[in-house]
Scaffold this active site. Structure first.
Site, mmCIF file in Angstrom:
data_model
loop_
_atom_site.group_PDB
_atom_site.id
_atom_site.type_symbol
_atom_site.label_atom_id
_atom_site.label_comp_id
_atom_site.label_asym_id
_atom_site.label_seq_id
_atom_site.Cartn_x
_atom_site.Cartn_y
_atom_site.Cartn_z
ATOM 1 C CE LYS A 158 -2.467 5.008 2.139
ATOM 2 N NZ LYS A 158 -3.703 4.287 1.746
ATOM 3 N NE ARG A 171 -1.334 -3.993 -2.091
ATOM 4 C CZ ARG A 171 -1.569 -2.883 -1.388
ATOM 5 N NH1 ARG A 171 -0.938 -1.765 -1.708
ATOM 6 N NH2 ARG A 171 -2.420 -2.876 -0.397
ATOM 7 N NE ARG A 224 -0.690 -5.266 2.103
ATOM 8 C CZ ARG A 224 -0.809 -3.959 2.128
ATOM 9 N NH1 ARG A 224 0.052 -3.201 1.477
ATOM 10 N NH2 ARG A 224 -1.779 -3.407 2.809
HETATM 11 P P1 ATP Z 1 -2.019 1.623 0.247
HETATM 12 O O1 ATP Z 1 -2.335 0.446 -0.619
HETATM 13 O O2 ATP Z 1 -2.599 2.894 -0.307
HETATM 14 O O3 ATP Z 1 -0.579 1.726 0.519
HETATM 15 P P2 ATP Z 1 -3.184 0.146 2.486
HETATM 16 O O4 ATP Z 1 -4.336 0.557 3.345
HETATM 17 O O5 ATP Z 1 -3.440 -0.988 1.568
HETATM 18 O O6 ATP Z 1 -2.723 1.414 1.694
HETATM 19 P P3 ATP Z 1 -1.084 0.065 4.540
HETATM 20 O O7 ATP Z 1 -1.029 1.521 4.687
HETATM 21 O O8 ATP Z 1 0.145 -0.656 4.225
HETATM 22 O O9 ATP Z 1 -2.070 -0.409 3.383
HETATM 23 O O10 ATP Z 1 -1.723 -0.510 5.905
HETATM 24 C C1 ATP Z 1 -1.963 -1.890 6.102
HETATM 25 C C2 ATP Z 1 -2.629 -2.139 7.451
HETATM 26 O O11 ATP Z 1 -1.750 -1.719 8.516
HETATM 27 C C3 ATP Z 1 -3.934 -1.367 7.719
HETATM 28 O O12 ATP Z 1 -5.061 -2.005 7.175
HETATM 29 C C4 ATP Z 1 -3.947 -1.319 9.263
HETATM 30 O O13 ATP Z 1 -4.371 -2.527 9.821
HETATM 31 C C5 ATP Z 1 -2.465 -1.145 9.614
HETATM 32 N N1 ATP Z 1 -2.094 0.287 9.741
HETATM 33 C C6 ATP Z 1 -1.249 0.983 8.945
HETATM 34 N N2 ATP Z 1 -1.178 2.269 9.327
HETATM 35 C C7 ATP Z 1 -2.000 2.411 10.386
HETATM 36 C C8 ATP Z 1 -2.389 3.497 11.220
HETATM 37 N N3 ATP Z 1 -1.915 4.736 11.033
HETATM 38 N N4 ATP Z 1 -3.275 3.270 12.231
HETATM 39 C C9 ATP Z 1 -3.762 2.045 12.432
HETATM 40 N N5 ATP Z 1 -3.461 0.983 11.682
HETATM 41 C C10 ATP Z 1 -2.588 1.145 10.670
HETATM 42 MG MG MG Z 2 1.032 1.226 1.250
#
Ligand code: ATP
Ligand code: MG
Length: 191
Positions: free
Chosen positions: A14, A128, A134
């Protein structure tokens, strides 16, 4: 106004595709994950709260997350629209987004769902984690995040399908090919 929801499991790309969409369409990027990580870095109270959930692979509670999003939207001055990356992640968040946009005379244009097989997701996230350190990109937390995705976030696909806004894209292979597919969807939706 172009309001794009970029959707997909953790590690679906994303953030990567959002950067490219921003370059092409000049929309504002809102990544809720980035917002939370910035708060953690600053050591704010919100950051401390968020850190606990993120490290457990859990979602931040809806009411808090919806408040944060409202504040971020208010902070945008002039804009051609927004790409929402990582929000909504639950049905209450999707309902809240519709309401927040309606209050501003806007709506979601399209929801783009990056489809990636689970094995590829896990490999990307572990990689990653090694490269960026991270905290939530470790094997144990990745498993929890994928579970949370399946139970709490995946139902949004049906929710957007019912509204005729769901568009699936193959989210692996060449980055440029993925972008081409995404742009075709946006260009059609904009007409
Ligand atoms: P990607 O790798 O596709 O960018 P991701 O799931 O690895 O997605 P982030 O979107 O950065 O990572 O989200 C990291 C963490 O932040 C999630 O696991 C959650 O704990 C919190 N978080 C982010 N957005 C939300 C949301 N809309 N509602 C609740 N928690 C959220
Ligand atoms: Mg992200």
């Amino acid at each position: 106004m172009l309001n794009i929801v970029i959707f997909g499991a953790p590690g679906s790309g994303k953030g990567t595709q959002s950067e490219r969409i921003v370059e092409k369409y000049g929309v504002t990027h809102i990544s809720t994950g980035d917002v939370l990580r910035a708060e953690i870095k600053k050591g704010t109270e919100l950051g401390q709260t968020a850190q606990g959930y993120i490290e457990q692979g859990q979602l931040i509670p809806d009411s808090l997350m919806i408040n944060i999003l409202g504040c971020v939207l208010d902070s945008i001055k002039e804009s051609k629209g927004v790409i929402f990356d990582g929000f909504p992640r639950t049905i209450p968040q999707a309902e809240a987004l519709d309401k927040l946009l309606a209050e501003r005379g806007q709506k979601v244009t399209v929801m783009i769902d990056l489809e990636v097989p689970e094995q590829i997701l896990i490999a990307r996230l572990i990689n990653r984690g090694k490269q960026t350190g991270r905290a939530d990109d470790n094997e144990e937390t990745i498993k929890k995040r994928l579970q949370v995705y399946h139970t709490q976030t995946y139902p949004l696909i049906e929710w957007y399908k019912e509204k005729n806004k769901h568009y699936a894209v193959k989210g692996y292979g060449e980055l440029d090919d993925i972008l081409t597919d995404i742009c075709a969807i946006i260009d059609t939706a904009q007409k």
